[in-house]
Design a protein around this motif. Structure first.
Motif, PDB file in Angstrom:
ATOM      1  N   ILE A 130       0.853  -1.186   0.000  1.00 21.70           N
ATOM      2  CA  ILE A 130       0.000   0.000   0.000  1.00 21.70           C
ATOM      3  C   ILE A 130       0.887   1.233   0.000  1.00 21.70           C
ATOM      4  CG2 ILE A 130      -1.913  -1.127   1.194  1.00 21.70           C
ATOM      5  CD1 ILE A 130      -0.984   0.174   3.775  1.00 21.70           C
ATOM      6  N   ALA A 131       0.328   2.327  -0.446  1.00 20.93           N
ATOM      7  CA  ALA A 131       1.074   3.587  -0.433  1.00 20.93           C
ATOM      8  C   ALA A 131       1.342   4.009   1.011  1.00 20.93           C
ATOM      9  CB  ALA A 131       0.291   4.667  -1.165  1.00 20.93           C
ATOM     10  N   ARG A 132       2.559   4.386   1.287  1.00 26.84           N
ATOM     11  CA  ARG A 132       2.904   4.796   2.659  1.00 26.84           C
ATOM     12  C   ARG A 132       2.090   6.013   3.082  1.00 26.84           C
ATOM     13  NH1 ARG A 132       4.178   0.500   1.932  1.00 26.84           N
ATOM     14  NH2 ARG A 132       6.247  -0.448   1.929  1.00 26.84           N
ATOM     15  N   SER A 133       1.818   6.888   2.141  1.00 26.41           N
ATOM     16  CA  SER A 133       1.058   8.090   2.487  1.00 26.41           C
ATOM     17  C   SER A 133      -0.363   7.752   2.926  1.00 26.41           C
ATOM     18  CB  SER A 133       1.019   9.036   1.290  1.00 26.41           C
ATOM     19  OG  SER A 133       0.430   8.409   0.168  1.00 26.41           O
ATOM     20  N   SER A 134      -0.932   6.626   2.446  1.00 23.50           N
ATOM     21  CA  SER A 134      -2.311   6.288   2.788  1.00 23.50           C
ATOM     22  C   SER A 134      -2.473   6.042   4.283  1.00 23.50           C
ATOM     23  CB  SER A 134      -2.770   5.059   2.001  1.00 23.50           C
ATOM     24  OG  SER A 134      -2.010   3.914   2.355  1.00 23.50           O
ATOM     25  N   LEU A 136      -0.862   7.602   6.705  1.00 24.87           N
ATOM     26  CA  LEU A 136      -0.884   8.898   7.372  1.00 24.87           C
ATOM     27  C   LEU A 136      -2.135   9.693   7.015  1.00 24.87           C
ATOM     28  CD1 LEU A 136       2.878   9.892   6.913  1.00 24.87           C
ATOM     29  CD2 LEU A 136       1.804   8.551   8.734  1.00 24.87           C
ATOM     30  N   VAL A 137      -2.561   9.615   5.759  1.00 22.40           N
ATOM     31  CA  VAL A 137      -3.772  10.325   5.345  1.00 22.40           C
ATOM     32  C   VAL A 137      -4.986   9.783   6.091  1.00 22.40           C
ATOM     33  CG1 VAL A 137      -5.320  10.768   3.407  1.00 22.40           C
ATOM     34  CG2 VAL A 137      -2.865  10.976   3.092  1.00 22.40           C
ATOM     35  N   ALA A 138      -5.063   8.460   6.249  1.00 22.39           N
ATOM     36  CA  ALA A 138      -6.177   7.859   6.987  1.00 22.39           C
ATOM     37  C   ALA A 138      -6.199   8.349   8.435  1.00 22.39           C
ATOM     38  CB  ALA A 138      -6.074   6.334   6.949  1.00 22.39           C
ATOM     39  N   LYS A 139      -5.022   8.493   9.012  1.00 18.37           N
ATOM     40  CA  LYS A 139      -4.936   9.009  10.381  1.00 18.37           C
ATOM     41  C   LYS A 139      -5.479  10.428  10.446  1.00 18.37           C
ATOM     42  CE  LYS A 139      -3.146   7.946  14.511  1.00 18.37           C
ATOM     43  NZ  LYS A 139      -3.487   6.713  15.247  1.00 18.37           N
ATOM     44  N   LEU A 192       5.071  14.459  11.864  1.00 19.20           N
ATOM     45  CA  LEU A 192       6.523  14.494  11.702  1.00 19.20           C
ATOM     46  C   LEU A 192       7.223  14.489  13.054  1.00 19.20           C
ATOM     47  CD1 LEU A 192       8.931  14.727   9.774  1.00 19.20           C
ATOM     48  CD2 LEU A 192       8.623  17.214   9.818  1.00 19.20           C
ATOM     49  N   LEU A 193       6.655  15.223  13.995  1.00 21.44           N
ATOM     50  CA  LEU A 193       7.220  15.245  15.343  1.00 21.44           C
ATOM     51  C   LEU A 193       7.106  13.876  15.998  1.00 21.44           C
ATOM     52  CD1 LEU A 193       8.493  17.280  17.336  1.00 21.44           C
ATOM     53  CD2 LEU A 193       6.208  17.663  18.265  1.00 21.44           C
ATOM     54  N   LEU A 277       7.941  15.533   4.023  1.00 25.63           N
ATOM     55  CA  LEU A 277       8.923  15.151   5.040  1.00 25.63           C
ATOM     56  C   LEU A 277       8.389  14.051   5.941  1.00 25.63           C
ATOM     57  CD1 LEU A 277      10.281  18.678   6.103  1.00 25.63           C
ATOM     58  CD2 LEU A 277      11.404  16.980   4.653  1.00 25.63           C
ATOM     59  N   ALA A 278       7.105  14.138   6.299  1.00 23.13           N
ATOM     60  CA  ALA A 278       6.512  13.125   7.165  1.00 23.13           C
ATOM     61  C   ALA A 278       6.434  11.775   6.457  1.00 23.13           C
ATOM     62  CB  ALA A 278       5.111  13.574   7.596  1.00 23.13           C
ATOM     63  N   VAL A 279       6.056  11.757   5.181  1.00 22.09           N
ATOM     64  CA  VAL A 279       5.976  10.512   4.422  1.00 22.09           C
ATOM     65  C   VAL A 279       7.369   9.894   4.270  1.00 22.09           C
ATOM     66  CG1 VAL A 279       5.377   9.469   2.218  1.00 22.09           C
ATOM     67  CG2 VAL A 279       3.888  11.199   3.216  1.00 22.09           C
ATOM     68  N   ALA A 280       8.375  10.719   3.974  1.00 22.72           N
ATOM     69  CA  ALA A 280       9.739  10.217   3.841  1.00 22.72           C
ATOM     70  C   ALA A 280      10.256   9.660   5.172  1.00 22.72           C
ATOM     71  CB  ALA A 280      10.662  11.341   3.365  1.00 22.72           C
TER      72      ALA A 280
END
Length: 286
Positions: A130-134, A136-139, A192-193, A277-280
């Motif tokens: 799955i896409a890593r961004s998904s 974080l976006v779901a969160k 990111l934090l 930056l958060a996704v990376a």
């Protein structure tokens, strides 16, 4: 009598070869938009079910707006707005507290992300195609729902205490949408934090160091006209002041173009800088 010669077949080599020849996992770039949205939907459902199993996690979204508006209206309202002017202060502080709700809910996102990594939940997600961004976006989607609940409770308490809408319901909805858009952008900072700090306590500690000056050095609780010059200059550039002023003018009436433009500009800038930056960091975190 004939003899049959048995020829041994060569042994089958079970060496899979070099790692480069093995089937590679599905790359993120090959995941289409429809599949990405489906993954986000599944993760949103997972996070929502987690809240359902742990209803205590909603205490901050439910109780915090009630406590804050009662505290500031009845403890500080008389001192700031003058004795007997609590109704006027309700109309001043309630739109400002909408901005404050976004920051406090956003802080919880960073703590949750950090805790999920400690439990190994995020490691399982990163092994899936799955896409890593998904993740974080779901969160963010789920936390935006919590923010909407907190804002609704805040406004409900405000109406009970005398809040009046001097414009229209559409302007009220615009103020809510603006607060949520800015709050969603702040979530990327705290994600990111949460991915950077080692413990949830460290996330909370650093977050409070950021939140306290931004919240109290703004126009959320009191007009900046009474502040010293250096603090007033900080307040003028504080994005929370822009959001509080925009929501206040949308509800009470007044010029909104500048403050709304500043809020949207801040939200876009924060998202464009911190989301990648958060996704990376999420991909590389060990």
């Amino acid at each position: 009598m004939s003899t049959t010669t048995v020829t041994k077949s060569p042994a089958v080599t079970r060496n899979p070869g070099p790692a480069s020849a093995r089937p590679a996992p599905v790359a993120e770039g090959r995941i289409g938009l429809r599949a990405n949205l489906r993954h986000i939907g599944a993760l949103v459902r997972r996070n929502a079910l987690q809240i359902k199993q742990d209803p205590e996690s909603m205490f901050d979204a439910v109780l915090m707006p009630i406590i804050f508006i009662l505290l500031f209206v009845y403890v500080f309202g008389g001192a700031i707005a003058g004795k007997g002017n609590n109704d006027a202060y309700v109309n001043y502080v309630t739109p400002g507290l909408m901005a404050m709700m976004g920051m406090n809910i956003a802080m919880a996102v960073g703590v949750g992300i950090n805790d999920d990594f400690k439990k190994g939940v995020m490691d399982r997600f990163r092994t899936m195609p799955i896409a890593r961004s998904s993740v974080l976006v779901a969160k963010i989607v789920v936390e935006a729902g919590r923010m909407l609940i907190a804002t609704s409770i805040l406004l409900g308490m405000g109406f009970l205490l005398g809040l009046e809408i001097h414009t229209s319901v559409l302007h009220l909805f615009a103020a809510i949408g603006l607060s949520m858009a800015f709050g969603a952008s702040l979530m990327w900072i705290f994600i990111l934090l949460g991915l950077t700090m080692k413990t949830a306590q460290a996330v909370q500690g650093v977050a409070m160091l950021v939140l306290m000056p931004l919240q109290f050095g703004s126009s959320i609780f009191a007009p900046p006209t009474s502040m010293p010059g250096w603090l007033k200059s900080f307040t003028d550039y504080n994005p929370l002041s822009n959001l509080a002023d925009a929501a206040r003018n949308l509800i009470n009436g007044g010029p909104v173009a500048h403050s709304v433009g500043m809020v949207l500009g801040w939200a876009a800038l924060i998202t464009l800088v911190t989301a990648p930056l958060a996704v990376a960091k999420f991909r590389k975190k060990t």
